[in-house]
Design a protein around this motif. Structure first.
Motif, PDB file in Angstrom:
ATOM      1  N   LEU A  93       9.853  12.490 -11.901  1.00  0.00           N
ATOM      2  CA  LEU A  93       8.550  12.320 -11.240  1.00  0.00           C
ATOM      3  C   LEU A  93       8.451  10.942 -10.601  1.00  0.00           C
ATOM      4  O   LEU A  93       8.039  10.805  -9.444  1.00  0.00           O
ATOM      5  CB  LEU A  93       7.418  12.516 -12.253  1.00  0.00           C
ATOM      6  N   ARG A  94       8.849   9.903 -11.336  1.00  0.00           N
ATOM      7  CA  ARG A  94       8.805   8.536 -10.793  1.00  0.00           C
ATOM      8  C   ARG A  94       9.667   8.433  -9.530  1.00  0.00           C
ATOM      9  O   ARG A  94       9.248   7.851  -8.528  1.00  0.00           O
ATOM     10  CB  ARG A  94       9.315   7.534 -11.839  1.00  0.00           C
ATOM     11  N   PHE A  95      10.878   8.977  -9.617  1.00  0.00           N
ATOM     12  CA  PHE A  95      11.801   8.877  -8.488  1.00  0.00           C
ATOM     13  C   PHE A  95      11.232   9.604  -7.271  1.00  0.00           C
ATOM     14  O   PHE A  95      11.319   9.118  -6.140  1.00  0.00           O
ATOM     15  CB  PHE A  95      13.161   9.470  -8.875  1.00  0.00           C
ATOM     16  N   THR A  96      10.615  10.747  -7.497  1.00  0.00           N
ATOM     17  CA  THR A  96      10.051  11.542  -6.392  1.00  0.00           C
ATOM     18  C   THR A  96       8.953  10.776  -5.666  1.00  0.00           C
ATOM     19  O   THR A  96       8.961  10.688  -4.438  1.00  0.00           O
ATOM     20  CB  THR A  96       9.493  12.876  -6.924  1.00  0.00           C
ATOM     21  N   VAL A  97       8.007  10.203  -6.426  1.00  0.00           N
ATOM     22  CA  VAL A  97       6.883   9.525  -5.768  1.00  0.00           C
ATOM     23  C   VAL A  97       7.313   8.181  -5.183  1.00  0.00           C
ATOM     24  O   VAL A  97       6.755   7.720  -4.188  1.00  0.00           O
ATOM     25  CB  VAL A  97       5.672   9.353  -6.713  1.00  0.00           C
ATOM     26  N   ALA A  98       8.345   7.556  -5.784  1.00  0.00           N
ATOM     27  CA  ALA A  98       8.790   6.246  -5.295  1.00  0.00           C
ATOM     28  C   ALA A  98       9.600   6.350  -4.010  1.00  0.00           C
ATOM     29  O   ALA A  98       9.805   5.353  -3.318  1.00  0.00           O
ATOM     30  CB  ALA A  98       9.620   5.535  -6.366  1.00  0.00           C
ATOM     31  N   LEU A  99      10.057   7.561  -3.672  1.00  0.00           N
ATOM     32  CA  LEU A  99      10.832   7.724  -2.436  1.00  0.00           C
ATOM     33  C   LEU A  99       9.950   7.713  -1.193  1.00  0.00           C
ATOM     34  O   LEU A  99      10.453   7.726  -0.073  1.00  0.00           O
ATOM     35  CB  LEU A  99      11.622   9.046  -2.473  1.00  0.00           C
ATOM     36  N   GLY A 100       8.631   7.713  -1.387  1.00  0.00           N
ATOM     37  CA  GLY A 100       7.729   7.697  -0.238  1.00  0.00           C
ATOM     38  C   GLY A 100       7.829   6.397   0.548  1.00  0.00           C
ATOM     39  O   GLY A 100       8.285   5.374   0.047  1.00  0.00           O
ATOM     40  N   LEU A 122       0.838  -1.201   0.000  1.00  0.00           N
ATOM     41  CA  LEU A 122       0.000   0.000   0.000  1.00  0.00           C
ATOM     42  C   LEU A 122       0.870   1.247   0.000  1.00  0.00           C
ATOM     43  O   LEU A 122       1.615   1.494   0.953  1.00  0.00           O
ATOM     44  CB  LEU A 122      -0.917   0.001   1.222  1.00  0.00           C
ATOM     45  N   HIS A 123       0.792   2.028  -1.070  1.00  0.00           N
ATOM     46  CA  HIS A 123       1.528   3.296  -1.074  1.00  0.00           C
ATOM     47  C   HIS A 123       0.646   4.392  -0.479  1.00  0.00           C
ATOM     48  O   HIS A 123      -0.563   4.226  -0.313  1.00  0.00           O
ATOM     49  CB  HIS A 123       1.979   3.664  -2.491  1.00  0.00           C
ATOM     50  N   SER A 130      19.550  -4.647  -2.217  1.00  0.00           N
ATOM     51  CA  SER A 130      18.934  -5.939  -2.556  1.00  0.00           C
ATOM     52  C   SER A 130      18.076  -6.429  -1.393  1.00  0.00           C
ATOM     53  O   SER A 130      16.953  -6.918  -1.596  1.00  0.00           O
ATOM     54  CB  SER A 130      20.009  -6.977  -2.894  1.00  0.00           C
ATOM     55  N   ALA A 131      18.600  -6.266  -0.167  1.00  0.00           N
ATOM     56  CA  ALA A 131      17.827  -6.654   1.021  1.00  0.00           C
ATOM     57  C   ALA A 131      16.589  -5.771   1.163  1.00  0.00           C
ATOM     58  O   ALA A 131      15.500  -6.249   1.505  1.00  0.00           O
ATOM     59  CB  ALA A 131      18.704  -6.545   2.267  1.00  0.00           C
ATOM     60  N   SER A 132      16.741  -4.470   0.865  1.00  0.00           N
ATOM     61  CA  SER A 132      15.601  -3.545   0.970  1.00  0.00           C
ATOM     62  C   SER A 132      14.546  -3.854  -0.080  1.00  0.00           C
ATOM     63  O   SER A 132      13.345  -3.781   0.192  1.00  0.00           O
ATOM     64  CB  SER A 132      16.072  -2.095   0.827  1.00  0.00           C
ATOM     65  N   TYR A 133      14.977  -4.196  -1.288  1.00  0.00           N
ATOM     66  CA  TYR A 133      14.015  -4.589  -2.330  1.00  0.00           C
ATOM     67  C   TYR A 133      13.237  -5.828  -1.881  1.00  0.00           C
ATOM     68  O   TYR A 133      12.017  -5.916  -2.058  1.00  0.00           O
ATOM     69  CB  TYR A 133      14.731  -4.895  -3.639  1.00  0.00           C
ATOM     70  N   ASP A 134      13.948  -6.791  -1.300  1.00  0.00           N
ATOM     71  CA  ASP A 134      13.277  -8.020  -0.838  1.00  0.00           C
ATOM     72  C   ASP A 134      12.243  -7.732   0.240  1.00  0.00           C
ATOM     73  O   ASP A 134      11.236  -8.433   0.361  1.00  0.00           O
ATOM     74  CB  ASP A 134      14.315  -9.017  -0.302  1.00  0.00           C
ATOM     75  N   PHE A 180      11.152   0.293  -0.700  1.00  0.00           N
ATOM     76  CA  PHE A 180      11.576   0.944  -1.938  1.00  0.00           C
ATOM     77  C   PHE A 180      12.150   2.342  -1.687  1.00  0.00           C
ATOM     78  O   PHE A 180      13.098   2.754  -2.358  1.00  0.00           O
ATOM     79  CB  PHE A 180      10.409   1.009  -2.925  1.00  0.00           C
ATOM     80  N   GLY A 181      11.559   3.066  -0.752  1.00  0.00           N
ATOM     81  CA  GLY A 181      12.066   4.401  -0.439  1.00  0.00           C
ATOM     82  C   GLY A 181      13.512   4.357   0.025  1.00  0.00           C
ATOM     83  O   GLY A 181      14.329   5.213  -0.343  1.00  0.00           O
ATOM     84  N   GLU A 182      13.845   3.335   0.837  1.00  0.00           N
ATOM     85  CA  GLU A 182      15.225   3.185   1.315  1.00  0.00           C
ATOM     86  C   GLU A 182      16.180   2.929   0.160  1.00  0.00           C
ATOM     87  O   GLU A 182      17.297   3.442   0.127  1.00  0.00           O
ATOM     88  CB  GLU A 182      15.310   2.026   2.321  1.00  0.00           C
ATOM     89  N   VAL A 183      15.750   2.111  -0.793  1.00  0.00           N
ATOM     90  CA  VAL A 183      16.592   1.826  -1.970  1.00  0.00           C
ATOM     91  C   VAL A 183      16.922   3.131  -2.684  1.00  0.00           C
ATOM     92  O   VAL A 183      18.080   3.407  -3.015  1.00  0.00           O
ATOM     93  CB  VAL A 183      15.871   0.871  -2.950  1.00  0.00           C
ATOM     94  N   GLY A 184      15.893   3.943  -2.929  1.00  0.00           N
ATOM     95  CA  GLY A 184      16.093   5.204  -3.642  1.00  0.00           C
ATOM     96  C   GLY A 184      17.024   6.144  -2.906  1.00  0.00           C
ATOM     97  O   GLY A 184      17.935   6.734  -3.493  1.00  0.00           O
TER      98      GLY A 184
END
Length: 667
Positions: free
Chosen positions: A313-320, A279-280, A399-403, A407-411
């Motif tokens: 735009l994608r990067f901005t919203v994906a950092l949430g 859920l975003h 890789s651990a964060s993706y698993d 997603f925000g941490e990855v970015g």
């Protein structure tokens, strides 16, 4: 019983119920089960008749008796006037209430009882609750499980009829001349319905379809399997894609859509449609308000893409963060557009410093460097060991964060590594390898090119899910690309890294920052190279001195006058002393950086000006008239400025004292 006025003597029972607030008005309330949801439930509970006095066009029907045919508003005025005329009206008081209005047209909405189709929900909800309870379905973030469980545990039957023009038509047909509640046919299409009607009622029967359509959420609830060939369970798409791994959606439709997909999926296929629900948050405006046409704060993604680019735009919203709303501001978008540009420029730098694709010998040398063994990393010089080690740590972490779906941490981690480590430090350090490698520079150059390419390639891989367009473009611009980035394997994990090298290079960075800050403090021209003496233990000197070219390049030092020693230099009293860290210091000769006499004059003039301004602020603050009459925030602002000015005066005095002592020494 009570007689209802203006109804030709219709009687209604007088009842008592906790639903009525005795303190409101007279404490006596008439109920309208056909025109109020709560009254409807009360009437059902007590077995009261449910009357509807209104037509769908807002006029009153025959049940309204004297007022039949009148518009609802006209009837209300006429009824009250007649109550007053007959002496039945006791008194009139103003009362504010919430009037429901149409979101689109603003018309007042009248609740109206009508026949609708419902789904019995309890059996469906029970299975959906068990899916989460047994761990077959996981909701991210976990706190939303409570909301999911609460909704499904308190579920009511679902009205799925909608009086709209567009939608899936309800698959029910009625028999002309028969009671709709008793005689109806459910079928897949009109031909099937007519065939069933012929069997049951004879060949002369006529049928017509229910004019209502299914609730949009009902149709949407069928989406995970109805799009894959269902009810043909042998369909290739159904076998391959149902159930899928994850649903990603907004937290605001967890019940409206997500829970209903789960219920329908389990009911019709025996399996939940997905294993994870991510859920975003909602995208809000810069002030945290939900976007709406009424507020005029809707941000059109197409306009945003034109101005800032799709990747930004994608990067901005994906950092949430999962489940948390995101305030979308121009500042965030501007920052991430700059990040995209930085990535592009880094790509240009890498490309410009790689050999041409036809230079086979050069490429053989570059590609001979591998970084997947401990020795291959340990044999590199310090800056290269540092950046490769940091890259391998990044790959491990993201890789651990993706698993874990962080997603925000990855970015954020990738952003920090690319900008703060790779672009700001390694690219700058590599310029010494690429441009000033001397007679034996080929091997050094090949090594730097290999590290640049390897690091940049992996940055593109990690960023690709966030920024697919710019990363793909840069990837395919690199030489020797066999596949598109989107189908390239994810980087390996558990790659070697040297943590001691990270610490050593951080010491070098601290020293560079200290020298840069001092240069800025004394307004040294950027192009001017200055002398320096680095004081440290033998162990530290060994690795710092080994990278003296890098230190000189990044700090703008004169390489010929860069010295390393275990104790303070002879000109220490005429130098600026820097403590970069424990056991690591530097001395920068003052005469190298500034014209001491000119600097003394400049600072003396500046001190006079600052003292004058400071005295003026003190005079204000010592004036009872100002302190008592001026607004509190104005007084506070003057106090803060005075404190800041005092600190600057002290620093300037100390600087002057230091410079004057050097003037005396030099004389």
């Amino acid at each position: 019983m009570a007689i209802v006025p203006q109804t030709f003597g219709r009687h209604v029972p007088i009842i008592s119920d906790k639903h009525v607030d005795k303190e409101f008005g007279t404490g006596v309330l008439k109920i309208s089960p056909g025109h109020d949801h709560n009254d409807y439930l009360l009437a059902r509970k007590l077995g009261l008749p449910i009357l509807n006095v209104m037509n769908k066009d807002g006029t009153l029907n025959e049940v309204a008796g004297l007022y039949s045919g009148l518009d609802r508003f006209e009837a209300r005025k006429k009824l009250w006037a007649e109550l007053e005329e007959t002496g039945l009206a006791v008194k009139k008081e103003p009362h504010t209430l919430r009037v429901p209005r149409s979101q689109r047209g603003g018309e007042i909405i009248e609740p109206l009882v009508s026949k609708q189709w419902f789904v019995s929900m309890e059996p469906l909800a029970e299975k959906a609750l068990q899916a989460v309870e047994k761990g077959e379905l996981k909701i991210i973030p976990e706190r939303f499980e409570k909301i999911y469980n609460h909704w499904l545990s308190n579920i009511k039957d679902w009205c799925i009829s909608r009086q709209l023009w567009w939608g899936h038509r309800i698959p029910v047909w009625y028999i002309v001349g028969k009671d709709k509640e008793e005689d109806y046919i459910v079928a897949r299409n009109a031909d099937e319905a007519l065939g069933k009607a012929h069997k049951k009622y004879g060949k002369d029967v006529e049928i017509y379809q229910d004019p209502d359509v299914l609730d949009t959420w009902f149709s949407s609830a069928l989406w995970p399997f109805s799009t894959l060939g269902w009810p043909d369970l042998s369909a290739e798409d159904f076998k391959r894609f149902y159930p899928t791994t994850m649903l990603e959606t907004g937290h605001d439709i967890l019940f409206f859509w997500v829970a209903r997909m789960v219920m329908m999926g389990i009911e019709f296929t025996g399996k939940a449609p997905f294993s994870y629900i991510y859920l975003h948050g909602l995208i809000r405006d810069s002030q945290g308000r939900k976007m709406s046409k009424t507020l005029g704060n809707v941000i059109d993604p197409l306009d945003t893409i034109k101005e800032f680019g799709t990747d930004a735009l994608r990067f901005t919203v994906a950092l949430g963060t999962a489940g948390q709303d995101l305030n979308l501001s121009t500042e965030r978008l501007t920052s991430n557009k700059a990040f995209t540009n930085k990535l592009w420029n880094a790509g240009k730098f890498v490309l410009q410093n790689l050999p041409k694709e036809g230079d086979i010998l050069a490429w053989e040398n570059i590609l001979s460097y591998k970084f997947d063994t401990g020795d291959s990393v340990l044999n590199l010089p310090l800056p290269e060991r540092w950046v490769i080690s940091k890259l391998h740590l990044l790959i491990e972490s993201v890789s651990a964060s993706y698993d874990k779906f962080f997603f925000g941490e990855v970015g954020r981690e990738t952003y920090d590594f690319f900008w703060a480590d790779f672009a700001d430090w390694y690219i700058e350090a590599s310029k010494g390898r690429l441009y000033n490698s001397g007679n034996d520079g080929n091997s050094v150059t090949f090594m730097a090119q290999a590290v640049l390419l390897y690091t940049f390639e992996n940055i593109l891989k990690v960023l690709h899910p966030f920024m697919p367009f710019v990363t793909e473009e840069l990837w395919q611009a690199l030489p020797n690309r066999k596949h598109a980035l989107i189908v390239t394997p994810w980087p390996e994990t558990q790659l070697p890294r040297c943590t001691s090298s990270i610490k050593k290079f951080e010491n070098l960075q601290t020293l560079v920052r200290a020298i840069r800050n001092t240069r800025a403090e004394y307004s040294v021209e950027p192009a001017k190279r200055i002398s320096a003496s680095v004081v440290a233990s033998n162990e530290v000197i060994e690795y710092i001195a080994e990278e003296k070219e890098v230190l000189a390049l990044l700090s703008r030092l004169d390489l010929q006058n860069l010295h390393f020693m275990n104790s303070s230099p002879g000109n220490a009293d005429q130098s600026v002393h820097l403590v970069a860290g424990e056991g690591l210091e530097a001395y920068l000769p003052l005469a190298d950086m500034v014209d001491i006499s000119a600097e003394v004059q400049r600072l003396s003039k500046r001190l006079v000006k600052m003292q004058k301004e400071y005295d003026g602020m003190l005079a204000k603050l010592n004036s009872p008239k100002f302190v008592e009459k001026a607004p509190e925030e104005v007084v506070r602002a003057v106090r803060e400025k005075a404190t800041e000015a005092e600190e600057k005066i002290t620093l300037t005095k100390n600087r002057l004292e230091f410079l004057n002592s050097n003037v005396l020494v030099s004389k």
